[in-house]
Write a protein that holds these residues in place. Structure first.
Motif, mmCIF file in Angstrom:
data_model
loop_
_atom_site.group_PDB
_atom_site.id
_atom_site.type_symbol
_atom_site.label_atom_id
_atom_site.label_comp_id
_atom_site.label_asym_id
_atom_site.label_seq_id
_atom_site.Cartn_x
_atom_site.Cartn_y
_atom_site.Cartn_z
ATOM 1 N N GLU A 24 2.090 6.722 -6.827
ATOM 2 C CA GLU A 24 1.022 7.544 -7.409
ATOM 3 C C GLU A 24 1.145 9.014 -7.028
ATOM 4 O O GLU A 24 0.539 9.877 -7.660
ATOM 5 C CB GLU A 24 -0.341 7.007 -6.958
ATOM 6 N N ASP A 25 1.945 9.259 -5.996
ATOM 7 C CA ASP A 25 2.079 10.631 -5.507
ATOM 8 C C ASP A 25 2.935 11.445 -6.475
ATOM 9 O O ASP A 25 4.088 11.103 -6.729
ATOM 10 C CB ASP A 25 2.733 10.613 -4.120
ATOM 11 N N GLU A 64 0.841 -1.202 0.000
ATOM 12 C CA GLU A 64 0.000 0.000 0.000
ATOM 13 C C GLU A 64 0.873 1.247 0.000
ATOM 14 O O GLU A 64 0.637 2.191 -0.749
ATOM 15 C CB GLU A 64 -0.918 0.021 1.232
ATOM 16 N N LEU A 65 1.879 1.232 0.856
ATOM 17 C CA LEU A 65 2.802 2.382 0.933
ATOM 18 C C LEU A 65 3.485 2.634 -0.403
ATOM 19 O O LEU A 65 3.597 3.771 -0.853
ATOM 20 C CB LEU A 65 3.858 2.139 2.015
ATOM 21 N N GLU A 91 2.402 1.770 -3.362
ATOM 22 C CA GLU A 91 1.405 2.240 -4.323
ATOM 23 C C GLU A 91 1.162 3.737 -4.147
ATOM 24 O O GLU A 91 1.167 4.500 -5.111
ATOM 25 C CB GLU A 91 0.104 1.471 -4.107
ATOM 26 N N THR A 92 0.968 4.135 -2.909
ATOM 27 C CA THR A 92 0.737 5.548 -2.610
ATOM 28 C C THR A 92 1.922 6.388 -3.060
ATOM 29 O O THR A 92 1.772 7.430 -3.680
ATOM 30 C CB THR A 92 0.536 5.745 -1.088
ATOM 31 N N SER A 138 7.718 13.753 -2.087
ATOM 32 C CA SER A 138 7.161 12.627 -1.329
ATOM 33 C C SER A 138 8.228 11.551 -1.126
ATOM 34 O O SER A 138 9.082 11.327 -1.983
ATOM 35 C CB SER A 138 5.961 12.045 -2.053
ATOM 36 N N LYS A 151 -2.990 -2.074 -11.734
ATOM 37 C CA LYS A 151 -2.964 -1.624 -10.363
ATOM 38 C C LYS A 151 -3.096 -2.775 -9.374
ATOM 39 O O LYS A 151 -2.583 -2.731 -8.272
ATOM 40 C CB LYS A 151 -4.087 -0.615 -10.122
#
Ligand code: ADP
Ligand code: MG
Length: 587
Positions: A411-412, A404-405, A407-408, A417, A447
C-alpha cells in the motif's frame, strides 16, 4: 614424500638399472657403474671391436646411460626394495596409483627382482616385500579403514588369463578364465573376468601370490615358453576411508614382470648384424611404440589400443600413475647388444611424464549422513546466537506479522519503501510465495486476503453464506407472520359476514354496518403487520407497493395478496359473499 604433499604429482618415470650376477661360465662384458649422486648415476658399456664393426650405423665403442640409480651384481633384494619399491608403496598408501615394471631380456633377472628367488627367504622380491610393508603400515594406521584386494593377470599372445581363478587348478594356460578389456565412455579401462581377491592380511595375500605363481608354472610348458613370452601383472588394490568421512580413496599398485625383451637381429648381406632388430614379442613392440609416442613432444595420438598389455598399462605410461621401471641387465659378453637395447629403451622411458592424481570418490550415503549432522550443528549454533530455537516452519503469529508487513509494503506509494523481514530465509521465502498468491488472486483482490490464508478465505465465504441464510429465514418468518394475520382477519371477516347475513336474514337493515366494519378492521390490523399506511384500499395499495419495499419492509407481499385472492376465490362461501355484496350494493 612427494606423494602425500599434493593432490597431483607430475614427474617423469623413474628408471633404475639392475645388473644380474654372472654365472660361473659367463664372461663379463666391459662395463662400469658410476653412482655419483651429484650428476645422475651412469652405466657405461664398452663395445668390443669385433662387435662394433657389426653395427653398421654406429661406430661408437662405448655407450653411457643415465639412471636414477644402478644396482650392480652384488646388490641384495632388501636394498633394491628400499630404493625402488618403498617410495612407490608410500604413494599407493597415500591414494595414488603406482606401477613398477621390470624390462629386460630373458634370464636378466626380471622375475627374480619382481617376485624373487625360491631358494632363500632373503631372495624374496618386490611383491612379497611390498605386501609385507603395506600390511604392516595398514595395521599400524588406525586413523583410516582400509580394504585390500589382489589380482594377478597373465597376458600371453594377446589373451588375458586370471591366475587367481579359484575354480580349478589349470593344467594349461588356456584353461584359466579369459580376461577381456572393456573401455568405458571416459576411456577408462576395465578388465572383465579378472577376479579381485580379498586379502585382509599379509598371509592371505602371499597365499594368493603363491596360487598365481603355481598356476603360472603349471601352465608353462617347454613348448609355449610362457614365462619368457608372457607378461604378468600382480596388482594390489587399496581403498581407504577416514571414519565419518564420505570420501573414499582408491589406489592400485601394479607390479609387472614383462616378457623377455630379446630381439631377433636381422642379418644383413654378408652376415652383418643390423642395428634394427625385431622383438620376438609383438606386444613389446607396441609397448615401445607407445613409449616413443609419449616421449615425442606434441604427439596427440598414443597407440595404447594396439595391444592388451599397453591397454592395461595405459595409466602407468603417460597417465595417472607414479611409475618406476627397472631395466634388468645380464652383462655377459654375448648379451651386449641386448643390454644396450634395454638401456636405450630405458632412456626413452625416462623422458615420459606422468601426472598422478589422488583417486578420491564420494560415497553418497555417507555424504547424506554427514550433511544431516552438519545441518543440526548449524541449527544448534544459530539457536545459540539468536537465542531462539529455529524450526523449519514459521509460527502463526510470525505469519500474521509478515502478512501485515506485506500489506503495508504494497500500500505504500513511496518508491523507496522496502520490505524488510530480516536475514531469515524462511521469512523471505514466505514473502515471495505470498506475493505470488496475491498476484494470482489479484482479480478478486480483497484486502481481507492479505491477512488470511486460503483456508481462512473459505471461512469468510461460509460466514457470508450463513449471514445470508439468517436474513432469508428472518424474511420468511415475517411473511409467515403476515399470512397468519391475514388468515385471522379473513376468519374474523368471514364470521362477521356470516353474522351480517344472519342479521340480514333476520332484519333487513345492516349492510352499511358490514362495509364500515370491514374498513375499520383493516385499519386496525395495519399496526401489528406494519402495512398499508397510505391507503385503506387493501388490494390496490398492495399492487402499487414497489418490489424492494415489499421485500424488506415487512409489508404485505405480492405472495400474501395472491394467497388472499386465491383464498377468497376458492372459499366455499365465496359465491354467497359475492351475491350478498351485490345485494348490499343494490340496497
Ligand atoms: P627373467 O625373469 O628375466 O627371465 P630370472 O629372474 O628368472 O630372469 O633370472 C634368471 C636366473 O638368474 C634365475 O635362476 C634367477 O634366480 C637368477 N638371478 C637373477 N637375478 C639374480 C640376482 N640379482 N641374484 C641372484 N640370482 C639372480
Ligand atoms: Mg621371468
Amino acid at each position: 614424500s612427494a606423494c602425500s604433499a599434493a593432490a597431483m604429482v607430475k614427474e617423469t618415470i623413474r628408471v633404475y638399472a639392475r645388473v644380474k650376477p654372472l654365472g660361473r661360465r659367463q664372461q663379463a662384458a666391459i662395463y662400469s657403474v658410476d653412482n655419483d649422486e651429484k650428476t645422475l648415476p651412469s652405466l657405461e658399456i664398452v663395445m668390443p671391436h669385433e662387435l662394433a664393426d657389426g653395427f653398421i650405423n654406429n661406430k661408437r665403442e662405448s655407450y653411457k646411460f643415465k639412471f636414477q640409480k644402478i644396482f650392480d651384481q652384488e646388490e641384495k633384494q632388501d636394498v633394491v626394495f628400499d630404493s625402488i619399491a618403498k617410495p612407490v608403496a608410500e604413494c599407493v598408501l597415500a591414494g595414488y596409483n603406482g606401477t613398477i615394471f621390470a624390462y629386460g631380456q630373458t634370464g636378466s633377472g626380471k622375475t627374480f627382482t619382481i617376485t624373487g628367488g625360491a631358494e632363500r627367504y632373503s631372495d624374496r622380491g618386490i611383491i612379497p616385500r611390498t605386501l609385507s610393508y603395506v600390511f604392516n603400515k595398514l595395521q599400524k594406521d588406525s586413523s583410516k579403514v582400509y580394504t585390500t584386494h589382489v589380482s594377478y593377470l597373465e597376458i600371453y599372445n594377446e589373451c588375458g588369463y586370471d591366475l587367481l581363478d579359484p575354480r580349478h587348478e589349470a593344467s594349461r594356460l588356456e584353461d584359466l578364465t579369459k580376461v577381456t578389456i572393456m573401455e568405458d565412455p571416459d576411456q577408462n579401462i576395465h578388465l572383465k573376468n579378472l577376479s579381485l581377491q580379498k586379502a585382509s592380511n599379509e598371509e592371505e595375500a602371499l597365499n594368493l601370490l603363491f596360487l598365481g605363481d603355481t598356476n603360472r608354472m603349471i601352465a608353462e610348458t617347454p613348448m609355449n615358453q610362457a614365462s619368457s613370452r608372457s607378461h604378468c601383472i600382480f596388482t594390489i588394490h587399496i581403498s581407504s576411508k577416514e571414519p565419518g568421512s564420505a570420501t573414499i580413496r582408491h589406489s592400485k599398485l601394479h607390479l609387472v614382470d614383462l616378457a623377455g625383451s630379446e630381439r631377433v637381429a636381422k642379418t644383413g648381406v654378408g652376415g652383418h648384424l643390423l642395428t634394427e632388430a625385431k622383438y620376438i614379442n609383438l606386444s613389446l613392440h607396441y609397448l615401445e611404440q607407445v613409449i616413443i609416442a609419449l616421449a615425442e613432444k606434441n604427439r596427440s595420438h598414443i597407440p595404447y589400443r594396439n595391444s592388451m598389455m599397453t591397454s592395461v598399462l595405459r595409466d602407468s605410461l603417460g597417465g595417472n600413475c607414479m611409475t618406476t621401471m627397472i631395466a634388468t641387465l645380464s652383462i655377459d659378453k654375448r648379451n651386449i647388444e641386448e643390454s644396450i637395447s634395454t638401456c636405450r629403451f630405458a632412456q626413452r622411458v625416462a623422458l615420459i611424464k606422468n601426472e598422478a592424481v589422488l583417486n578420491e570418490e564420494i560415497d553418497p550415503r555417507l555424504m547424506i549422513v554427514q550433511l544431516q549432522k552438519e545441518i543440526q550443528e548449524l541449527k544448534d549454533e544459530l539457536a545459540l546466537v539468536t537465542g531462539k530455537q529455529r524450526t523449519s516452519e514459521l509460527s502463526q503469529e510470525e505469519l500474521l506479522h509478515l502478512d501485515e508487513l506485506i500489506e503495508t509494503f504494497l500500500e505504500d506509494n513511496d518508491p523507496d519503501s522496502t520490505l524488510d523481514v530480516g536475514a531469515d530465509t524462511r521469512k523471505i521465502k514466505y514473502c515471495f510465495i505470498r506475493m505470488k498468491q496475491l498476484m494470482k488472486h489479484s482479480n478478486m483482490a480483497d484486502k481481507k486476503l492479505l491477512s488470511q490464508n486460503i483456508s481462512e478465505e473459505n471461512n469468510i465465504n461460509k460466514e457470508a453464506a450463513e449471514e445470508e441464510l439468517k436474513k432469508m429465514k428472518e424474511l420468511l418468518r415475517q411473511r409467515d407472520n403476515e399470512i397468519n394475520i391475514l388468515v385471522n382477519m379473513l376468519k374474523k371477516e368471514k364470521k362477521k359476514s356470516q353474522d351480517a347475513l344472519f342479521q340480514l336474514n333476520s332484519a333487513s337493515d345492516g349492510s352499511t354496518v358490514l362495509e364500515h366494519s370491514l374498513s375499520l378492521n383493516l385499519e386496525e390490523s395495519q399496526s401489528p403487520s406494519c402495512c398499508l399506511k397510505e391507503t385503506k384500499d387493501f388490494s390496490s395499495s398492495i399492487n402499487r407497493l414497489p418490489f424492494l419495499s415489499r421485500q424488506t419492509g415487512g409489508k404485505m407481499s405480492l405472495g400474501c395478496q395472491e394467497a388472499f385472492e386465491l383464498f377468497k376465490r376458492d372459499h366455499a362461501d365465496n359465491i354467497t359473499i359475492e351475491d350478498n355484496k351485490q345485494l348490499l350494493k343494490q340496497r
